[in-house]
Design a protein around this motif. Structure first.
Motif, PDB file in Angstrom:
ATOM      1  N   GLU A   1      73.067   9.052 -37.920  1.00  0.00           N
ATOM      2  CA  GLU A   1      73.573   9.751 -39.095  1.00  0.00           C
ATOM      3  C   GLU A   1      74.841   9.057 -39.587  1.00  0.00           C
ATOM      4  O   GLU A   1      75.627   8.537 -38.801  1.00  0.00           O
TER       5      GLU A   1
ATOM      6  N   SER B   1      65.344   5.046 -39.345  1.00  0.00           N
ATOM      7  CA  SER B   1      66.355   5.148 -38.287  1.00  0.00           C
ATOM      8  C   SER B   1      67.669   5.744 -38.773  1.00  0.00           C
ATOM      9  O   SER B   1      68.468   6.219 -37.975  1.00  0.00           O
ATOM     10  N   GLY B   2      67.896   5.672 -40.092  1.00  0.00           N
ATOM     11  CA  GLY B   2      69.174   6.106 -40.638  1.00  0.00           C
ATOM     12  C   GLY B   2      70.195   4.999 -40.730  1.00  0.00           C
ATOM     13  O   GLY B   2      71.318   5.219 -41.186  1.00  0.00           O
TER      14      GLY B   2
ATOM     15  N   THR C   1      67.732   7.195 -33.760  1.00  0.00           N
ATOM     16  CA  THR C   1      68.035   7.806 -35.055  1.00  0.00           C
ATOM     17  C   THR C   1      69.550   7.929 -35.184  1.00  0.00           C
ATOM     18  O   THR C   1      70.261   8.147 -34.195  1.00  0.00           O
TER      19      THR C   1
END
Length: 687
Positions: A246, A184-185, A244
């Motif tokens: 970052e 998933s980050g 997801t």
């Protein structure tokens, strides 16, 4: 205010509704509050024992070695921190059945507990379905957790943090079960993560996540040589959709911290953090509670690092920092955060847990009253705060988890906080469970020493969360401790007193006994940590409860995340003062309060409710009835926007309400109520 030419129809509407604006109600208010721990009854189903962290074995080996060769204080420096673990609590409705459930984290080898509330079956009891539901995380040494609808599919997902290991994201499948989301980050590496918070930092309708970190718990910074490169920096993760994320920690500015000495390199030990719109400009800001640790504060010959920081969002997800306070008592051991409007002035205030006024006397360190007090900070509406002092409360005790709620439903917000500190050689046990009642929107509080019937001195409480678990209109309290003090370890009064109620319950206990040859372990082990649910027994005052519903992907113009996290909800009961509650997903030390906004009404029969949504849209609803539990949807048509005409605004509202009704989120009666209120708000704004 811009003038608007109203048609005959609009004038008729105004003639019908504006006279109602000035109706007021007589308000009679009951006093007092008390709680009853239902977990004391085994039939409650709240069976929980905190399993120690893996580092507990290292500490135990040192204890046993002292029986053969007494130790010096220096030889105990650098032992693993918090070996008994860090239990967090999340109050949320995981199965969307209308009542609140509890998630409580545990240590390695034990399943985290998901206590499913059985209220819908007619009994206020719980069943632990943590392992069966897929969120047991047995292999993880779990710490804090937070929950929110990260994919906007109508159910709340769960982020569970790890102690010196990866964090874990669990997707709610909507059928009573979860599945872990690999890649998933959000794993965050192997940092010492303790707290998380969710909010839409960039206004794209998706919830982002911030994680507060400390250090490597297996080898924490040596208190005699505190090295900042050993501190783990905080993290911010942007939601890209599809579960997801970052890492945008560096480019977001959350690590560019002000007022720190150069040696700190922008790093702080963060125990709690919150994404909350502190300046009410329509975007969530980041507030962090940072620990001074073993470093003396500046006015004691050291330097200040333990601030509460407010990092204001520019609306795009970029943050600029300003410490909340400056001055001799600004730095401290800040550990938990909760938010509300304590003086009913329309600005958000906060409660910050701190070391308290008693523990330093045991450590033999210089201290003056309120140097590191658990205290409330009053907001000015622009992201700055001031410290009013403790007032008639005089002294404070050690605080980890805390809550701001109107516990007695009298129309102003009260405070609760719990705590205790395991210092390896001794344990601070000065907090009996602190309930402070607001003296009429004055932000001056009276300690209610009789409110809690349980004894919290012997429980080292960490996680605290609040919500109306039994749906009786009064907020309850949940606490999770990581250890209990057994009777074999005698509690000794603190060597200092201030002439307050807390003096009588301010204790500590020694784990190591001083001898002429050095320190020797007492031979007594701690008991396991436990969970309590303090049921609020209530009074005759009324209340309302507001659940926000963002309408991204529901209405054609909706922009707010499905939970409405980041919104500010305000309620004005009858002729009483307005109260404000922010919708915050995670803040209170390892834990998350219910996302429902609770408002006491006193004796009022109705209230006017207004929501400031992320993005700046304002909606208003009139005549919300006493006892009502209301889902308030985002109507993406702000009554105070510069509309070209009444009909343009009416068309936006009507279209959005039609879409909500068609999608099944409103019935016909609710649609009419929201439509009527939206038109009235528009006209009131332009009178």
């Amino acid at each position: 205010m811009r003038a608007v030419n109203l048609s005959f129809r609009a004038q008729l509407v105004a003639a019908l509704i504006l006279p109602m604006i000035f109706l007021v109600e007589a308000v009679e208010v009951s006093a007092g509050v008390s709680f009853e721990n239902i977990a004391a009854d085994p039939a409650s189903g709240l069976v929980y024992e905190r399993v120690p962290s893996v580092t507990a074995a290292t500490v135990q080996a040192v204890r046993e070695a002292s029986l053969l060769e007494p130790l010096t204080p220096a030889s105990l420096a650098g032992l693993p921190s918090v070996p008994q673990g860090l239990p967090g609590v999340v109050v949320f409705d995981y199965d969307d059945d209308g009542d609140l459930d509890l998630y409580v984290t545990n240590g390695p080898g034990a399943a985290n507990s998901l206590f499913e509330n059985q209220l819908e079956a007619g009994t206020f009891t719980f069943v632990d379905v943590g392992a069966a539901a897929g969120v047991g995380a047995e292999s993880q040494d779990s710490t804090g957790a937070c929950a929110g609808d990260l994919d906007n599919d109508g159910d709340q997902d769960l982020l569970v943090l790890g102690r010196d290991e990866a964090n874990r994201l669990f997707e709610n499948l909507g059928n009573g079960s979860f599945v872990e989301v690999p890649g998933s980050g959000l794993s965050g590496g192997d940092l010492g993560s303790v707290g998380c918070t969710l909010g839409d930092v960039d206004g794209d309708g998706l919830l982002d996540a911030a994680v507060g970190n400390l250090f490597d718990f297996a080898a924490p910074p040596n208190p005699f040589d505190f090295m900042f490169e050993e501190i783990h920096p905080n993290q911010l993760f942007r939601n890209l959709g599809g579960l997801t994320f970052e890492d945008v920690s560096v480019i977001s500015g959350i690590r560019e911290l002000a007022a720190l000495p150069p040696v700190a390199e922008g790093r702080t030990a963060t125990w709690a953090l919150a994404l909350v719109d502190v300046d009410q400009d329509g975007d969530v800001d980041l507030v962090t509670a940072d620990d001074q640790g073993p470093i003396p504060v500046a006015f004691r010959g050291g330097f200040d690092i333990g601030y509460v920081h407010v990092l204001l969002n520019d609306g795009t997800g970029h943050f600029s920092d300003t410490p909340v306070l400056t001055g001799p008592t600004s730095a401290g051991s800040w550990m938990g955060l909760s938010f509300g409007d304590l003086n009913c002035d329309g600005a958000l205030d906060m409660l910050g847990s701190n070391f308290g006024d008693y523990g330093f006397s045991v450590l033999g360190l210089p201290y003056a009253l309120e140097d590191q007090a658990t205290r409330w900070l009053l907001g000015h509406g622009d992201g700055t705060f001031s410290d009013p002092g403790l007032g008639t409360s005089v002294s404070s005790v050690f605080g980890w988890g805390n809550a701001v709620q109107d516990f007695d439903n009298d129309g102003d917000q009260d405070l609760a906080y719990f705590g205790g500190m395991d210092l390896i050689t001794l344990l601070l046990a000065d907090n009996p469970g602190a309930i402070l009642l607001n003296d009429g929107c004055s932000a001056s509080f009276t300690v209610d020493s009789a409110a809690l019937r349980g004894d919290y001195v012997a429980r080292n409480v960490r996680g605290v969360a609040s919500g109306d678990l039994d749906r009786d209109g009064f907020p309850d309290l949940v606490t999770a401790s990581n250890l209990s003090v057994p009777p074999a370890l005698p509690l000794v009064p603190m060597p200092v007193g201030y002439g307050t109620d807390f003096d009588a319950t301010a204790f500590f206990t020694s784990v190591f006994i001083p001898t002429p040859d050095g320190l020797v372990w007492s031979g007594v082990d701690y008991g396991p940590g436990t969970v309590t649910v303090e049921r609020n027994l209530g009074n005759t005052n009324g209340s309302i409860s507001i659940e926000t519903l963002g309408t991204v992907d529901i209405t054609s113009l909706g922009r707010v995340n499905r939970d409405g996290i980041g919104a500010i909800v305000a309620a004005t009961p009858g002729s009483g003062p307005e109260a404000r509650v922010p919708v915050v997903a995670g803040s209170a030390h390892l834990s998350q309060h219910s996302l429902e906004a609770h408002f006491g009404l006193g004796g009022a029969r109705t209230a006017t409710v207004e929501v400031l949504w992320p993005g700046g849209v304002r909606n208003r609803l009139y005549r919300v009835q006493r006892g009502e539990r209301l889902v308030f949807p985002e109507i993406p048509c702000s009554f105070d926007a510069p509309w070209g005409s009444f009909y343009q605004y009416f068309g936006c509202v009507h279209r959005s309400l039609h879409e909500l009704t068609t999608a099944g989120f409103l019935d016909r009666r609710q649609k009419i109520q929201f439509l009527w209120s939206a038109l009235r708000a528009f006209l009131e704004e332009r009178r």
